[in-house]
Design a protein around this motif. Structure first.
Motif, PDB file in Angstrom:
ATOM      1  N   THR A  40       1.134  -0.973   0.416  1.00 22.72           N
ATOM      2  CA  THR A  40       0.558  -0.281  -0.136  1.00 22.72           C
ATOM      3  C   THR A  40       0.928   1.334  -0.243  1.00 22.72           C
ATOM      4  OG1 THR A  40      -1.753  -1.058   1.292  1.00 22.72           O
ATOM      5  CG2 THR A  40      -1.693   1.569   1.255  1.00 22.72           C
ATOM      6  N   PHE A  41       0.647   1.951  -0.853  1.00 24.50           N
ATOM      7  CA  PHE A  41       0.996   3.624  -1.062  1.00 24.50           C
ATOM      8  C   PHE A  41       0.618   4.487  -0.638  1.00 24.50           C
ATOM      9  CE2 PHE A  41       3.378   0.633  -4.028  1.00 24.50           C
ATOM     10  CZ  PHE A  41       4.310   1.181  -3.827  1.00 24.50           C
ATOM     11  N   GLN A  42       0.926   5.513   0.216  1.00 22.93           N
ATOM     12  CA  GLN A  42       0.121   6.632   0.947  1.00 22.93           C
ATOM     13  C   GLN A  42       1.133   8.086   0.392  1.00 22.93           C
ATOM     14  OE1 GLN A  42      -0.238   5.574   4.985  1.00 22.93           O
ATOM     15  NE2 GLN A  42      -2.440   5.268   4.653  1.00 22.93           N
ATOM     16  N   THR A  43       0.605   9.060   0.831  1.00 25.69           N
ATOM     17  CA  THR A  43       0.643  10.140   0.294  1.00 25.69           C
ATOM     18  C   THR A  43      -0.167  11.216   0.626  1.00 25.69           C
ATOM     19  OG1 THR A  43       2.068  11.623  -1.357  1.00 25.69           O
ATOM     20  CG2 THR A  43       0.362  10.584  -2.634  1.00 25.69           C
ATOM     21  N   ASP A  44       0.511  12.866   0.655  1.00 28.01           N
ATOM     22  CA  ASP A  44      -0.408  13.384   1.418  1.00 28.01           C
ATOM     23  C   ASP A  44      -1.737  14.020  -0.168  1.00 28.01           C
ATOM     24  OD1 ASP A  44       0.066  14.346   3.629  1.00 28.01           O
ATOM     25  OD2 ASP A  44       1.885  15.735   2.433  1.00 28.01           O
ATOM     26  N   LEU A  45      -3.039  14.090   0.123  1.00 23.83           N
ATOM     27  CA  LEU A  45      -4.028  14.443  -0.783  1.00 23.83           C
ATOM     28  C   LEU A  45      -4.607  15.934  -0.337  1.00 23.83           C
ATOM     29  CD1 LEU A  45      -5.746  10.624  -0.276  1.00 23.83           C
ATOM     30  CD2 LEU A  45      -4.382  11.673  -2.877  1.00 23.83           C
ATOM     31  N   THR A  46      -4.642  16.462  -0.893  1.00 24.51           N
ATOM     32  CA  THR A  46      -5.722  18.134  -0.960  1.00 24.51           C
ATOM     33  C   THR A  46      -6.689  18.056  -1.913  1.00 24.51           C
ATOM     34  OG1 THR A  46      -2.825  18.920  -0.868  1.00 24.51           O
ATOM     35  CG2 THR A  46      -4.458  20.466  -0.875  1.00 24.51           C
ATOM     36  N   ASP A  47      -7.977  17.964  -0.826  1.00 28.57           N
ATOM     37  CA  ASP A  47      -9.213  18.504  -1.592  1.00 28.57           C
ATOM     38  C   ASP A  47      -8.914  19.638  -2.177  1.00 28.57           C
ATOM     39  OD1 ASP A  47      -9.868  20.112   0.514  1.00 28.57           O
ATOM     40  OD2 ASP A  47     -10.763  19.003   1.899  1.00 28.57           O
ATOM     41  N   ALA A  48     -10.504  20.120  -2.619  1.00 27.35           N
ATOM     42  CA  ALA A  48     -10.773  21.253  -3.158  1.00 27.35           C
ATOM     43  C   ALA A  48     -10.633  22.329  -2.404  1.00 27.35           C
ATOM     44  CB  ALA A  48     -11.775  21.065  -3.698  1.00 27.35           C
ATOM     45  N   TYR A  49     -10.856  22.429  -1.118  1.00 30.96           N
ATOM     46  CA  TYR A  49     -10.571  23.660  -0.051  1.00 30.96           C
ATOM     47  C   TYR A  49      -9.682  23.546   0.548  1.00 30.96           C
ATOM     48  CZ  TYR A  49     -15.767  22.576  -0.512  1.00 30.96           C
ATOM     49  OH  TYR A  49     -16.586  22.341  -0.663  1.00 30.96           O
TER      50      TYR A  49
END
Length: 95
Positions: A40-49
């Protein structure tokens, strides 16, 4: 997962890393009696806000049977989604 220039480069890196991990597990017989590996690979996810959180962007599962079939000298990273026993990628990779 390494932060690369584009989502396509991140995806490619994840596929390549999945094969590298699978090869090490196979080569060193790390799997033992577990039956499968879940990468499993994870990273920072940024939403529209603009809010960020760590999230899963790629998951690859190989069973021991599948690992035994892989010829690591010739397998292409592009084939990981087809040969994995389970494959999931974040929808952002399809944009």
């Amino acid at each position: 997962m390494d932060d690369n220039w584009t989502s396509n480069m991140m995806r490619k890196g994840g596929l390549m890393d999945s094969l590298a991990i699978a090869e090490l597990v196979t080569e060193h017989t790390i799997l033992g009696d577990l039956g499968e590996i879940d990468i499993t690979f994870q990273t920072d996810l940024t939403d529209a806000y603009g809010n960020s959180e760590i999230g899963t962007v790629l998951e690859v599962v190989f069973t021991a049977e599948t690992l035994a079939k892989i010829n690591y000298d010739n397998v292409l990273h592009e084939n990981v989604p087809a040969i994995a026993d389970y494959y999931w990628e974040h929808p952002s990779f399809n944009k």
